[in-house]
Scaffold this motif. Structure first.
Motif, mmCIF file in Angstrom:
data_model
loop_
_atom_site.group_PDB
_atom_site.id
_atom_site.type_symbol
_atom_site.label_atom_id
_atom_site.label_comp_id
_atom_site.label_asym_id
_atom_site.label_seq_id
_atom_site.Cartn_x
_atom_site.Cartn_y
_atom_site.Cartn_z
ATOM 1 N N GLY A 137 0.885 -1.146 -0.116
ATOM 2 C CA GLY A 137 0.045 0.134 0.078
ATOM 3 C C GLY A 137 0.892 1.294 -0.114
ATOM 4 N N ASP A 138 0.150 2.439 0.196
ATOM 5 C CA ASP A 138 0.763 3.727 0.095
ATOM 6 C C ASP A 138 1.626 3.878 1.259
ATOM 7 O OD1 ASP A 138 -0.496 4.114 -2.110
ATOM 8 O OD2 ASP A 138 -2.221 5.192 -1.224
ATOM 9 N N GLY A 139 2.795 4.773 1.155
ATOM 10 C CA GLY A 139 3.559 5.029 2.461
ATOM 11 C C GLY A 139 5.138 4.812 1.873
ATOM 12 N N PRO A 140 5.945 5.250 3.025
ATOM 13 C CA PRO A 140 7.264 5.210 2.645
ATOM 14 C C PRO A 140 8.017 4.088 2.383
ATOM 15 C CG PRO A 140 7.087 5.191 4.931
ATOM 16 C CD PRO A 140 5.715 5.181 4.614
ATOM 17 N N VAL A 141 9.341 4.188 1.679
ATOM 18 C CA VAL A 141 10.003 3.008 1.205
ATOM 19 C C VAL A 141 11.090 2.804 2.329
ATOM 20 C CG1 VAL A 141 11.413 1.877 -0.474
ATOM 21 C CG2 VAL A 141 9.408 3.258 -1.411
ATOM 22 N N VAL A 142 10.937 1.677 2.922
ATOM 23 C CA VAL A 142 12.122 1.552 4.098
ATOM 24 C C VAL A 142 12.956 0.362 3.592
ATOM 25 C CG1 VAL A 142 12.480 0.772 6.387
ATOM 26 C CG2 VAL A 142 10.649 2.336 5.767
ATOM 27 N N TRP A 190 0.908 -2.097 9.141
ATOM 28 C CA TRP A 190 1.761 -1.089 8.313
ATOM 29 C C TRP A 190 1.380 -0.833 6.927
ATOM 30 C CZ3 TRP A 190 4.763 -2.709 4.387
ATOM 31 C CH2 TRP A 190 5.401 -3.927 4.393
ATOM 32 N N SER A 191 1.769 0.195 6.453
ATOM 33 C CA SER A 191 1.513 0.581 5.069
ATOM 34 C C SER A 191 2.819 1.452 4.285
ATOM 35 C CB SER A 191 0.472 1.499 5.132
ATOM 36 O OG SER A 191 0.298 1.881 3.538
ATOM 37 N N GLY A 192 3.336 0.707 3.155
ATOM 38 C CA GLY A 192 4.354 1.486 2.576
ATOM 39 C C GLY A 192 5.041 -0.038 2.001
ATOM 40 N N THR A 193 6.432 0.333 1.642
ATOM 41 C CA THR A 193 7.041 -0.661 0.877
ATOM 42 C C THR A 193 8.296 -1.105 1.613
ATOM 43 O OG1 THR A 193 6.224 0.052 -1.349
ATOM 44 C CG2 THR A 193 8.334 -1.264 -1.253
ATOM 45 N N LEU A 194 8.681 -2.519 2.002
ATOM 46 C CA LEU A 194 9.801 -2.734 2.378
ATOM 47 C C LEU A 194 10.629 -3.490 1.589
ATOM 48 C CD1 LEU A 194 10.929 -3.200 5.390
ATOM 49 C CD2 LEU A 194 10.044 -5.294 5.530
ATOM 50 N N VAL A 195 11.878 -3.023 1.577
ATOM 51 C CA VAL A 195 12.917 -3.746 0.641
ATOM 52 C C VAL A 195 14.176 -4.183 1.559
ATOM 53 C CG1 VAL A 195 14.684 -3.365 -1.083
ATOM 54 C CG2 VAL A 195 12.591 -2.032 -1.211
ATOM 55 N N VAL A 196 14.344 -5.664 1.387
ATOM 56 C CA VAL A 196 15.119 -6.305 2.229
ATOM 57 C C VAL A 196 16.540 -6.614 1.411
ATOM 58 C CG1 VAL A 196 15.860 -8.410 3.515
ATOM 59 C CG2 VAL A 196 13.658 -7.230 3.606
ATOM 60 N N ALA A 254 12.579 -0.619 14.020
ATOM 61 C CA ALA A 254 13.080 0.362 13.156
ATOM 62 C C ALA A 254 12.215 0.650 11.962
ATOM 63 C CB ALA A 254 14.564 0.216 12.652
ATOM 64 N N ALA A 255 12.038 -0.528 11.351
ATOM 65 C CA ALA A 255 11.236 -0.353 10.266
ATOM 66 C C ALA A 255 9.808 0.063 10.411
ATOM 67 C CB ALA A 255 10.860 -1.865 9.327
ATOM 68 N N LEU A 256 9.069 -0.360 11.682
ATOM 69 C CA LEU A 256 7.899 -0.052 11.920
ATOM 70 C C LEU A 256 7.808 1.481 12.487
ATOM 71 C CD1 LEU A 256 6.576 -2.932 14.070
ATOM 72 C CD2 LEU A 256 5.757 -2.303 12.119
ATOM 73 N N SER A 257 8.918 1.949 12.918
ATOM 74 C CA SER A 257 8.946 3.569 13.064
ATOM 75 C C SER A 257 8.793 4.276 12.179
ATOM 76 C CB SER A 257 10.130 3.993 13.871
ATOM 77 O OG SER A 257 11.349 3.831 13.052
ATOM 78 N N ARG A 258 8.924 3.920 10.935
ATOM 79 C CA ARG A 258 8.775 4.608 9.539
ATOM 80 C C ARG A 258 7.879 4.261 8.576
ATOM 81 N NH1 ARG A 258 11.416 9.624 9.186
ATOM 82 N NH2 ARG A 258 12.285 9.617 11.415
ATOM 83 N N GLY A 317 4.142 3.258 7.378
ATOM 84 C CA GLY A 317 2.820 4.049 7.967
ATOM 85 C C GLY A 317 2.157 2.971 8.965
ATOM 86 N N ALA A 318 1.817 3.540 10.061
ATOM 87 C CA ALA A 318 0.888 2.547 11.034
ATOM 88 C C ALA A 318 -0.614 2.433 10.678
ATOM 89 C CB ALA A 318 1.215 3.099 12.473
ATOM 90 N N LEU A 319 -0.858 1.280 10.653
ATOM 91 C CA LEU A 319 -2.420 0.963 10.128
ATOM 92 C C LEU A 319 -3.055 0.753 11.470
ATOM 93 C CD1 LEU A 319 -2.111 -1.168 7.091
ATOM 94 C CD2 LEU A 319 -2.678 1.371 7.126
ATOM 95 N N ARG A 320 -2.353 0.191 12.723
ATOM 96 C CA ARG A 320 -3.062 -0.100 13.823
ATOM 97 C C ARG A 320 -2.092 0.549 15.144
ATOM 98 N NH1 ARG A 320 -2.954 -6.131 14.100
ATOM 99 N NH2 ARG A 320 -1.283 -5.951 15.644
ATOM 100 N N ALA A 321 -2.711 1.560 15.835
ATOM 101 C CA ALA A 321 -2.078 2.163 16.772
ATOM 102 C C ALA A 321 -2.292 1.095 18.230
ATOM 103 C CB ALA A 321 -2.677 3.278 17.213
#
Length: 417
Positions: free
Chosen positions: A74-79, A132-138, A407-411, A413-417
């Motif tokens: 989904g939408d959000g930052p790339v980590v 979370w929302s965004g893209t994770l690159v490992v 660290a990844a979750l800190s950046r 987008g949180a979908l569940r607080a």
């Protein structure tokens, strides 16, 4: 950024079913089968398999043996999360039941831990994509020890072929009583340069040195003279280390060889000092060869290098706060600037913030048995990275996964607080 307390709670929830036994099995398997720089075929395949099973789109063979896994959510930052994979040409002397099975090769720097942490963190985050929302690159990086892995990945288009990072995270296992997570805002690791030197002499019989130009003697003078570069050309308030790590010449005692080869390593923190030291090395080598009457000028080649690692201060403070919330206030402290080096920062495009921290790993029994009363004294006497005795405590397996996940979750987008 998501609030540290929220990130810590989500991390605990997400990693609550981590199985230390499974992590240790994976880690021990990697430790038994170390692979040198750009030869990490088995390690890369193991990481790629874990990523595919977790639902990542995986690309292998990046910069020969690198692995990149992408999870779009989904939408959000790339980590980006990065772990290096290669081992060292060090014969293992730990006596561990899972000691290296490869003669002369060992995971003496802990990259087997790095891969284990990376694979497990990627799996945990994939399983919890509803948080979370965004893209994770490992990124499984090859050849950190060789010094060219990150640069090779960039040259192979890692920034163009995969989603460009908004932030980059990495960590390293370190000596020190297990259970701490040092952070240093700003400059944390030094620049590194490797230099190859070839001294060209005139070979001949050992009984007739007058008919030769002895490259061994010339190279010995170079080694001695190089010791004055730091002590006499670098100001006392500045930092530099110059090491001659290899001296190779000749084949037999009664033969004066035609050439001698040296391999040097330089560590610096300031670009001006770096330039001055490299210039001085070239001047010393050329001067000694000229004084000896070498028939042709020497070869002086900078074969690999990486810049200083400079954490984004704001980002580092934020991630340190998350780790304090997760592990306790006392577990996070400023490690300070060190002369070690990493090519990690090359994976961050210009302007992209990054953070790089440490996970201490010395078993409590080893730490307590080390001479000294103060931590600094004990630190100097426990096996560190690149030692044939380096044996991290497996108790750091789960915490090292949680540092990356948090660290990844800190950046993201949180979908569940």
């Amino acid at each position: 950024m998501t609030e540290p307390a929220v990130v810590a709670r989500l991390t605990r929830e997400i990693t609550s079913d981590l199985k230390p036994g499974d992590l240790e099995d994976f880690y021990r398997d990697l430790h038994r089968h170390p692979e040198l720089s750009f030869r990490e075929h088995r390690t890369a395949a193991k990481l790629a398999g874990r990523l595919r099973a977790a639902g990542y789109e995986v690309t292998e063979g990046v910069a020969r043996t690198g692995v990149v896994g992408v999870l779009a959510n989904g939408d959000g930052p790339v980590v980006w999360l990065r772990g290096d994979m290669d081992a060292l040409p060090v014969p293992e002397a730990t006596g561990l039941p899972y000691t290296s099975t490869v003669d002369g090769v060992m995971h003496a720097c802990g990259h087997d831990l790095h891969v284990t942490w990376l694979a497990a963190a990627a799996g945990m985050l994939a399983a919890a994509r509803d948080t979370w929302s965004g893209t994770l690159v490992v990124v499984g990086q090859p050849a950190e020890e060789f010094g060219g892995g990150a640069a090779a990945m960039v040259a192979d288009g890692v920034h163009e072929r995969f989603p460009r990072p908004d932030v980059l995270f990495g960590q390293h296992v370190a000596p020190g009583l297990a259970g701490f997570f040092p952070h240093t805002p700003g400059l944390t690791l030094s620049a590194s340069d490797d230099i190859d030197v070839v001294v060209h002499g005139v070979g001949g019989h050992g009984s007739r040195p007058e008919s030769t130009v002895d490259p061994v003697v010339t190279a010995a003078y170079i080694v001695t003279r190089l010791q004055t570069v730091v002590s006499r050309e670098v100001a006392a308030g500045e930092w530099a280390v110059l090491t001659v790590g290899r001296f190779h010449a000749g084949t037999q005692s009664n033969i004066i060889p035609a050439e001698a080869r040296l391999s040097l390593n330089v560590r610096t923190r300031d670009t001006r000092v770096r330039e001055r030291v490299l210039t001085a090395i070239r001047r010393v080598v050329e001067g000694e060869c000229a004084a000896a009457g070498c028939p042709v000028p020497p070869g002086v080649t900078v074969v690999a290098g990486c810049p200083s690692t400079v954490n984004d201060p704001v980002l580092d403070d934020e991630i340190a706060a998350v780790h304090r919330e997760l592990f306790g206030e006392h577990t996070v402290f400023d490690f300070g600037q060190v002369m070690g080096s990493e090519d990690f920062s090359l994976l961050a495009p210009a302007g992209v913030p990054y953070d790089y921290w440490y996970v201490t790993s010395t078993p409590a029994a080893v730490w307590e048995a080390a001479p000294g009363e103060e931590p600094a004294e004990k630190f100097a006497h426990v096996p560190g990275n690149h030692s044939p005795l380096f044996a991290p405590d497996p108790s750091v397996l789960v915490p090292g996964v949680r540092t990356l996940v948090s660290a990844a979750l800190s950046r993201l987008g949180a979908l569940r607080a």
